[in-house]
Scaffold this motif. Sequence first.
Motif, PDB file in Angstrom:
ATOM      1  N   LEU A 283       0.832  -1.207   0.000  1.00 38.19           N
ATOM      2  CA  LEU A 283       0.000   0.000   0.000  1.00 38.19           C
ATOM      3  C   LEU A 283       0.867   1.258   0.000  1.00 38.19           C
ATOM      4  O   LEU A 283       0.515   2.263  -0.589  1.00 38.19           O
ATOM      5  CB  LEU A 283      -0.922   0.013   1.225  1.00 38.19           C
ATOM      6  N   THR A 284       2.016   1.216   0.660  1.00 36.43           N
ATOM      7  CA  THR A 284       2.870   2.399   0.756  1.00 36.43           C
ATOM      8  C   THR A 284       3.769   2.552  -0.453  1.00 36.43           C
ATOM      9  O   THR A 284       4.096   3.654  -0.850  1.00 36.43           O
ATOM     10  CB  THR A 284       3.758   2.357   2.014  1.00 36.43           C
ATOM     11  N   ALA A 285       4.185   1.448  -1.060  1.00 39.90           N
ATOM     12  CA  ALA A 285       5.161   1.501  -2.145  1.00 39.90           C
ATOM     13  C   ALA A 285       4.623   2.194  -3.391  1.00 39.90           C
ATOM     14  O   ALA A 285       5.388   2.751  -4.163  1.00 39.90           O
ATOM     15  CB  ALA A 285       5.639   0.093  -2.485  1.00 39.90           C
ATOM     16  N   GLY A 286       3.325   2.179  -3.592  1.00 40.82           N
ATOM     17  CA  GLY A 286       2.740   2.819  -4.765  1.00 40.82           C
ATOM     18  C   GLY A 286       2.666   4.327  -4.661  1.00 40.82           C
ATOM     19  O   GLY A 286       2.234   4.992  -5.596  1.00 40.82           O
ATOM     20  N   GLY A 287       3.085   4.892  -3.539  1.00 38.37           N
ATOM     21  CA  GLY A 287       3.079   6.337  -3.396  1.00 38.37           C
ATOM     22  C   GLY A 287       1.788   6.914  -2.850  1.00 38.37           C
ATOM     23  O   GLY A 287       1.681   8.115  -2.650  1.00 38.37           O
ATOM     24  N   ALA A 288       0.787   6.054  -2.625  1.00 35.07           N
ATOM     25  CA  ALA A 288      -0.489   6.545  -2.125  1.00 35.07           C
ATOM     26  C   ALA A 288      -0.437   6.873  -0.641  1.00 35.07           C
ATOM     27  O   ALA A 288      -1.293   7.559  -0.129  1.00 35.07           O
ATOM     28  CB  ALA A 288      -1.589   5.519  -2.376  1.00 35.07           C
ATOM     29  N   TYR A 289       0.580   6.370   0.036  1.00 36.14           N
ATOM     30  CA  TYR A 289       0.756   6.594   1.459  1.00 36.14           C
ATOM     31  C   TYR A 289       2.184   7.062   1.708  1.00 36.14           C
ATOM     32  O   TYR A 289       3.076   6.824   0.901  1.00 36.14           O
ATOM     33  CB  TYR A 289       0.558   5.300   2.258  1.00 36.14           C
ATOM     34  N   ARG A 290       2.409   7.656   2.855  1.00 36.48           N
ATOM     35  CA  ARG A 290       3.756   8.026   3.274  1.00 36.48           C
ATOM     36  C   ARG A 290       3.933   7.543   4.704  1.00 36.48           C
ATOM     37  O   ARG A 290       2.992   7.515   5.485  1.00 36.48           O
ATOM     38  CB  ARG A 290       3.900   9.552   3.183  1.00 36.48           C
ATOM     39  N   VAL A 291       5.166   7.175   5.051  1.00 42.32           N
ATOM     40  CA  VAL A 291       5.492   6.761   6.412  1.00 42.32           C
ATOM     41  C   VAL A 291       6.200   7.925   7.095  1.00 42.32           C
ATOM     42  O   VAL A 291       7.220   8.409   6.606  1.00 42.32           O
ATOM     43  CB  VAL A 291       6.381   5.499   6.422  1.00 42.32           C
ATOM     44  N   ALA A 292       5.644   8.393   8.206  1.00 41.75           N
ATOM     45  CA  ALA A 292       6.223   9.511   8.963  1.00 41.75           C
ATOM     46  C   ALA A 292       7.485   9.056   9.688  1.00 41.75           C
ATOM     47  O   ALA A 292       7.739   7.858   9.833  1.00 41.75           O
ATOM     48  CB  ALA A 292       5.204  10.040   9.972  1.00 41.75           C
ATOM     49  N   ASP A 293       8.262  10.011  10.154  1.00 41.22           N
ATOM     50  CA  ASP A 293       9.468   9.710  10.920  1.00 41.22           C
ATOM     51  C   ASP A 293       9.099   9.195  12.308  1.00 41.22           C
ATOM     52  O   ASP A 293       8.021   9.501  12.837  1.00 41.22           O
ATOM     53  CB  ASP A 293      10.329  10.973  11.092  1.00 41.22           C
ATOM     54  N   PHE A 294      10.028   8.441  12.915  1.00 40.18           N
ATOM     55  CA  PHE A 294       9.846   8.011  14.301  1.00 40.18           C
ATOM     56  C   PHE A 294       9.687   9.240  15.184  1.00 40.18           C
ATOM     57  O   PHE A 294      10.332  10.265  14.963  1.00 40.18           O
ATOM     58  CB  PHE A 294      11.052   7.205  14.788  1.00 40.18           C
ATOM     59  N   GLY A 295       8.830   9.123  16.182  1.00 37.76           N
ATOM     60  CA  GLY A 295       8.623  10.214  17.121  1.00 37.76           C
ATOM     61  C   GLY A 295       7.568  11.206  16.660  1.00 37.76           C
ATOM     62  O   GLY A 295       7.217  12.125  17.399  1.00 37.76           O
ATOM     63  N   THR A 296       7.047  11.045  15.448  1.00 38.31           N
ATOM     64  CA  THR A 296       5.985  11.923  14.960  1.00 38.31           C
ATOM     65  C   THR A 296       4.714  11.628  15.743  1.00 38.31           C
ATOM     66  O   THR A 296       4.313  10.466  15.865  1.00 38.31           O
ATOM     67  CB  THR A 296       5.732  11.689  13.456  1.00 38.31           C
ATOM     68  N   THR A 297       4.109  12.662  16.282  1.00 42.39           N
ATOM     69  CA  THR A 297       2.850  12.477  17.008  1.00 42.39           C
ATOM     70  C   THR A 297       1.705  12.376  16.007  1.00 42.39           C
ATOM     71  O   THR A 297       1.840  12.751  14.836  1.00 42.39           O
ATOM     72  CB  THR A 297       2.581  13.652  17.957  1.00 42.39           C
ATOM     73  N   ALA A 298       0.575  11.878  16.472  1.00 45.37           N
ATOM     74  CA  ALA A 298      -0.594  11.782  15.609  1.00 45.37           C
ATOM     75  C   ALA A 298      -1.000  13.177  15.122  1.00 45.37           C
ATOM     76  O   ALA A 298      -1.385  13.345  13.960  1.00 45.37           O
ATOM     77  CB  ALA A 298      -1.745  11.113  16.347  1.00 45.37           C
ATOM     78  N   ARG A 299      -0.885  14.164  15.962  1.00 47.18           N
ATOM     79  CA  ARG A 299      -1.224  15.542  15.578  1.00 47.18           C
ATOM     80  C   ARG A 299      -0.285  16.049  14.476  1.00 47.18           C
ATOM     81  O   ARG A 299      -0.719  16.654  13.503  1.00 47.18           O
ATOM     82  CB  ARG A 299      -1.166  16.464  16.787  1.00 47.18           C
ATOM     83  N   GLN A 300       1.012  15.801  14.624  1.00 44.90           N
ATOM     84  CA  GLN A 300       1.980  16.208  13.607  1.00 44.90           C
ATOM     85  C   GLN A 300       1.725  15.466  12.286  1.00 44.90           C
ATOM     86  O   GLN A 300       1.840  16.052  11.211  1.00 44.90           O
ATOM     87  CB  GLN A 300       3.411  15.940  14.083  1.00 44.90           C
ATOM     88  N   ALA A 301       1.386  14.188  12.381  1.00 48.37           N
ATOM     89  CA  ALA A 301       1.115  13.404  11.178  1.00 48.37           C
ATOM     90  C   ALA A 301      -0.115  13.921  10.451  1.00 48.37           C
ATOM     91  O   ALA A 301      -0.157  13.945   9.221  1.00 48.37           O
ATOM     92  CB  ALA A 301       0.952  11.941  11.527  1.00 48.37           C
ATOM     93  N   LEU A 302      -1.110  14.370  11.201  1.00 49.60           N
ATOM     94  CA  LEU A 302      -2.301  14.926  10.574  1.00 49.60           C
ATOM     95  C   LEU A 302      -1.942  16.201   9.821  1.00 49.60           C
ATOM     96  O   LEU A 302      -2.458  16.451   8.728  1.00 49.60           O
ATOM     97  CB  LEU A 302      -3.387  15.187  11.619  1.00 49.60           C
ATOM     98  N   ALA A 303      -1.027  17.001  10.378  1.00 51.00           N
ATOM     99  CA  ALA A 303      -0.548  18.194   9.659  1.00 51.00           C
ATOM    100  C   ALA A 303       0.202  17.777   8.395  1.00 51.00           C
ATOM    101  O   ALA A 303       0.046  18.409   7.340  1.00 51.00           O
ATOM    102  CB  ALA A 303       0.345  19.040  10.563  1.00 51.00           C
ATOM    103  N   LEU A 304       1.008  16.707   8.465  1.00 49.96           N
ATOM    104  CA  LEU A 304       1.700  16.195   7.276  1.00 49.96           C
ATOM    105  C   LEU A 304       0.704  15.730   6.216  1.00 49.96           C
ATOM    106  O   LEU A 304       0.942  15.885   5.020  1.00 49.96           O
ATOM    107  CB  LEU A 304       2.606  15.015   7.644  1.00 49.96           C
ATOM    108  N   ALA A 305      -0.410  15.172   6.658  1.00 51.24           N
ATOM    109  CA  ALA A 305      -1.417  14.655   5.729  1.00 51.24           C
ATOM    110  C   ALA A 305      -2.120  15.757   4.953  1.00 51.24           C
ATOM    111  O   ALA A 305      -2.760  15.482   3.940  1.00 51.24           O
ATOM    112  CB  ALA A 305      -2.437  13.799   6.485  1.00 51.24           C
ATOM    113  N   SER A 306      -1.970  17.001   5.392  1.00 51.22           N
ATOM    114  CA  SER A 306      -2.584  18.102   4.636  1.00 51.22           C
ATOM    115  C   SER A 306      -1.822  18.362   3.337  1.00 51.22           C
ATOM    116  O   SER A 306      -2.296  19.075   2.467  1.00 51.22           O
ATOM    117  CB  SER A 306      -2.660  19.370   5.488  1.00 51.22           C
ATOM    118  N   GLU A 307      -0.627  17.750   3.209  1.00 52.48           N
ATOM    119  CA  GLU A 307       0.156  17.816   1.978  1.00 52.48           C
ATOM    120  C   GLU A 307       0.121  16.446   1.311  1.00 52.48           C
ATOM    121  O   GLU A 307      -0.145  15.444   1.955  1.00 52.48           O
ATOM    122  CB  GLU A 307       1.613  18.186   2.306  1.00 52.48           C
TER     123      GLU A 307
END
Length: 134
Positions: free
Chosen positions: A25-49
């Motif tokens: 699912l991630t290899a096709g580019g449809a998903y991204r894996v956040a860095d270790f230590g990323t909070t759910a709140r920070q990841a949601l901000a990343l998901a806006s891009e």
Amino acid sequence: MAVTYNVTGTIEMVPPVPLAQLWELTAGGAYRVADFGTTARQALALASEEPHWVFVPDVDSGVDSQGRPNAIQYLCVDAECRSFVINDRFTVLSGWMGEAHEFDGELDFEGDDVGDVGFIEPYCDGDAPEWHQR
């Protein structure tokens, strides 16, 4: 007819899901894996891009020999999607997770039509998510 929805939120995968199970699912580019230590709140901000679907690693699961996380704890999304895209992605994801895992949480949605607001509740074992109006 498929309707376009703004979908936002964070879902916890309990217990964390091995990244190897999700890798296609991630290899096709449809998903991204956040860095270790990323909070759910920070990841949601990343998901806006783009990509608008972000996996958050489980900090207790460590990494593989290539430095990738062994397991994923959260999925965050902030996207404008067609209803069938949401249903398809969560149905496939829930099928890949297996019987020993479950989703904890829900995603908020807002449709094109006035008053088309609610939440999406994903299920495991390959079942499609349920859409609930507020």
